[in-house]
Design an enzyme around this catalytic site. Structure first.
Site, PDB file in Angstrom:
ATOM      1  N   TYR A 264       0.840  -1.209   0.000  1.00  0.00           N
ATOM      2  CA  TYR A 264       0.000   0.000   0.000  1.00  0.00           C
ATOM      3  C   TYR A 264       0.867   1.249   0.000  1.00  0.00           C
ATOM      4  O   TYR A 264       0.729   2.134  -0.855  1.00  0.00           O
ATOM      5  CB  TYR A 264      -0.887  -0.038   1.250  1.00  0.00           C
ATOM      6  CG  TYR A 264      -1.685   1.208   1.536  1.00  0.00           C
ATOM      7  CD1 TYR A 264      -2.718   1.609   0.695  1.00  0.00           C
ATOM      8  CD2 TYR A 264      -1.421   1.972   2.671  1.00  0.00           C
ATOM      9  CE1 TYR A 264      -3.466   2.741   0.982  1.00  0.00           C
ATOM     10  CE2 TYR A 264      -2.171   3.103   2.968  1.00  0.00           C
ATOM     11  CZ  TYR A 264      -3.188   3.482   2.122  1.00  0.00           C
ATOM     12  OH  TYR A 264      -3.934   4.608   2.406  1.00  0.00           O
ATOM     13  N   TYR A 410      -3.437 -10.813  11.288  1.00  0.00           N
ATOM     14  CA  TYR A 410      -3.416 -10.297   9.908  1.00  0.00           C
ATOM     15  C   TYR A 410      -2.924 -11.305   8.880  1.00  0.00           C
ATOM     16  O   TYR A 410      -3.102 -11.093   7.682  1.00  0.00           O
ATOM     17  CB  TYR A 410      -2.493  -9.074   9.808  1.00  0.00           C
ATOM     18  CG  TYR A 410      -3.020  -7.817  10.455  1.00  0.00           C
ATOM     19  CD1 TYR A 410      -4.121  -7.135   9.926  1.00  0.00           C
ATOM     20  CD2 TYR A 410      -2.400  -7.271  11.574  1.00  0.00           C
ATOM     21  CE1 TYR A 410      -4.587  -5.960  10.502  1.00  0.00           C
ATOM     22  CE2 TYR A 410      -2.860  -6.095  12.155  1.00  0.00           C
ATOM     23  CZ  TYR A 410      -3.950  -5.444  11.613  1.00  0.00           C
ATOM     24  OH  TYR A 410      -4.412  -4.288  12.179  1.00  0.00           O
TER      25      TYR A 410
HETATM   26  N1  UDP Z   1      -4.496  -3.071  15.873  1.00  0.00           N
HETATM   27  C1  UDP Z   1      -4.689  -3.830  17.030  1.00  0.00           C
HETATM   28  N2  UDP Z   1      -5.884  -4.491  17.190  1.00  0.00           N
HETATM   29  C2  UDP Z   1      -6.893  -4.405  16.284  1.00  0.00           C
HETATM   30  C3  UDP Z   1      -6.690  -3.633  15.112  1.00  0.00           C
HETATM   31  C4  UDP Z   1      -5.482  -2.985  14.950  1.00  0.00           C
HETATM   32  O1  UDP Z   1      -3.807  -3.933  17.895  1.00  0.00           O
HETATM   33  O2  UDP Z   1      -7.956  -5.013  16.520  1.00  0.00           O
HETATM   34  C5  UDP Z   1      -3.225  -2.299  15.711  1.00  0.00           C
HETATM   35  C6  UDP Z   1      -2.470  -2.493  14.415  1.00  0.00           C
HETATM   36  O3  UDP Z   1      -1.617  -3.620  14.466  1.00  0.00           O
HETATM   37  C7  UDP Z   1      -1.702  -1.180  14.324  1.00  0.00           C
HETATM   38  C8  UDP Z   1      -2.657  -0.167  14.954  1.00  0.00           C
HETATM   39  O4  UDP Z   1      -3.583  -0.928  15.719  1.00  0.00           O
HETATM   40  O5  UDP Z   1      -0.544  -1.257  15.120  1.00  0.00           O
HETATM   41  C9  UDP Z   1      -3.409   0.696  13.984  1.00  0.00           C
HETATM   42  O6  UDP Z   1      -4.001  -0.107  13.023  1.00  0.00           O
HETATM   43  P1  UDP Z   1      -5.020   0.426  11.906  1.00  0.00           P
HETATM   44  O7  UDP Z   1      -5.614  -0.771  11.258  1.00  0.00           O
HETATM   45  O8  UDP Z   1      -5.988   1.397  12.457  1.00  0.00           O
HETATM   46  O9  UDP Z   1      -4.159   1.169  10.776  1.00  0.00           O
HETATM   47  P2  UDP Z   1      -2.705   1.794  10.639  1.00  0.00           P
HETATM   48  O10 UDP Z   1      -2.594   2.919  11.602  1.00  0.00           O
HETATM   49  O11 UDP Z   1      -1.714   0.696  10.953  1.00  0.00           O
HETATM   50  O12 UDP Z   1      -2.661   2.217   9.241  1.00  0.00           O
END
Ligand code: UDP
Length: 468
Positions: A264, A410
């Site tokens: 991405y 993931y």
């Molecule tokens: N994350 C988490 N639990 C969840 C979803 C996301 O711990 O249920 C973590 C993810 O691994 C990342 C952060 O939260 O470190 C933010 O994730 P998001 O998907 O919002 O997007 P990003 O900021 O990584 O683009």
């Protein structure tokens, strides 16, 4: 608009009503931007998207006070010839279309790259073409030139070969803004730049200064911080030079290719570079926005309610879903990553300033985030648990969080940004903008919305007997 007062830009000049072609208007950011434009400005919106559920309230009833100022076009930008016409009708194109949920980056890398790079190309080229004043083209032969001219919509073209069949000179008339322009184009002038010509047209555009592009990128283009490569207890990790992300000086640091998480960021970086190059070489008027974790109502979906039950949205919706279902919030790899969260309504203020102050915004890349709202994901989970108890009146469950590995959550190829603090110097200097809303306040209004919108539906869904 609330009253008929003329809006002034940051330099005190009256703002002319604009027609804005908004691609991806039906998504989270688009829905808030449409709302803002319709309720507070006189601008018109050509809203393009494949879905319109998040902007239905703005489209219906068609007697509403702003019905005249919003038009919805169900268009997939990948393959719809109407795109170019709509871009031409507009003064400004805003491209919001993207796949931007991390769960997709490593599991659907092809869709991610196509959606964020390949599918964005027609938008960049449509705006570039719509802003052409002078075109210098060199083709392999006159037929190739004639074909290109026909498909590019030029009219009244005459062309003749000169010196060799690889060099074409012509003049053309082109219809633009109900006005016919006559241009003499000297292909010889392009000879230097077109040395290695193939059958594909080499086109050089010069901007006519009245078509703009605001392209939405992402803070992910920064990738990891420089500091993340230092040992955990190294003192330089505390030095802002090692973690603050600056538009004009920070490097973009991604993981290796098998860490497909970065598909991405990489696609987004390449389209940024393309937009930037169109500006540098051909005068395209552009602004690039790098959102830093914008959150608020209507973001993503709640799995099994208004999105697929196996879907994994971004952290706000994941945690909201867990809270609504009274499940522990899942902390990926210990929830140690840090993020700065900004309220969508603060961020939209920044976008409106960009829209209405082209002279200050053109040619710039802007971080849009809130450096004061930094937390680890674990701290976010704890704060959301407290806020949700307050807005729902329900006490928290006994073990509110649970650790999961990133591979489990993931899948293969996930990787993470360690820390994201936006530098605010450029947006402050150019637009005088600052975010206002604290993390607690933005979570309170967002979780109030989540509770009001989803609590009943989740209750119904979870009380249904499971099919054996
Ligand atoms: N994350 C988490 N639990 C969840 C979803 C996301 O711990 O249920 C973590 C993810 O691994 C990342 C952060 O939260 O470190 C933010 O994730 P998001 O998907 O919002 O997007 P990003 O900021 O990584 O683009």
């Amino acid at each position: 608009m609330a009253n008929g007062a003329v809006r002034l830009d940051l330099d005190g000049k009256p703002i002319k009503p604009l027609t804005i072609c908004m691609i991806g208007a039906g998504g989270f950011i688009g829905s808030h931007l449409c709302e803002k434009l319709l309720t507070e400005t006189p601008h018109k919106v050509l809203a393009l998207d494949v879905y319109n559920d998040k902007i239905k309230h703005l489209l219906e009833p068609d007697t509403s006070e702003w019905a005249e100022r919003i038009q919805f076009h169900r268009i997939n930008i990948k393959h719809d010839s109407r795109l170019e016409g709509l871009v031409k009708m507009a003064d400004l194109t805003i491209n919001l279309a993207a796949i931007c949920t991390p769960a997709d980056y490593n599991t659907r890398p092809l869709d991610t790259i196509y959606s964020n790079f390949i599918d964005a190309l027609p938008v960049v080229s449509a705006v570039a073409v719509a802003s052409i004043k002078t075109v210098v083209v060199r083709f392999a032969n006159a037929e190739a030139a004639a074909y290109y001219i026909a498909t590019a919509g030029f009219i009244g073209v005459s062309c003749r070969t000169r010196r060799s069949d690889a060099s074409v000179r012509w003049s053309f008339l082109r219809q633009r803004n109900e006005q016919e322009l006559t241009q003499n184009v000297d292909a010889a002038a392009a000879a230097d730049t077109c040395g290695n010509q193939t059958n594909s047209p080499f086109v050089k555009y010069c901007s006519e200064n009245n078509k703009r592009l605001i392209h939405f990128s992402t803070c992910e283009v920064y990738g990891k911080t420089i500091g993340s490569f230092l040992p955990k207890d190294h003192p330089l990790r505390q030095d802002p030079d090692f973690y603050v992300l600056k538009e004009d000086t920070s490097p973009c640091i991604f993981g290796s290719i098998e860490k497909q998480r970065w598909s991405y960021a990489c696609a987004k970086q390449l389209i940024e570079r393309l937009v930037y190059a169109e500006g540098a070489e051909n005068g395209l008027e552009f602004t690039i926005v790098r959102p830093f974790n914008w959150i608020g109502p209507r973001m993503d979906f709640i799995p099994g309610i208004d999105g697929p039950s196996e879907g994994v949205p971004r952290v706000l919706a994941c945690f909201s879903n867990n809270l609504l279902r009274r499940e522990p919030l899942k902390l990926v790899d210990g929830g140690e990553s840090q993020r700065t969260f900004i309220y969508i309504k603060d961020a939209i203020e920044a976008v409106l300033l960009m829209i209405e102050n082209p002279e200050r915004a053109n040619g710039h890349i802007f971080n849009v985030g809130n450096p004061n709202n930094e937390v680890t994901v674990r701290q976010l989970a704890e704060m959301m648990t407290k806020v949700y108890s307050k807005v729902s009146g329900e006490t928290a469950i006994e073990s509110p969080t649970i650790d999961v590995s990133s591979k489990e959550f993931y899948g293969e190829g996930y990787d993470d940004s360690d820390k994201r603090i936006p530098d605010m110097t450029i947006i402050n200097r150019q637009l005088g903008w600052n975010p206002k809303t604290s993390l607690w306040d933005l979570l309170e209004s967002t979780l109030t919305y989540q509770h009001r919108t989803y609590a009943e539906a989740v209750k119904k869904a979870t009380s249904k007997p499971v099919a054996s």
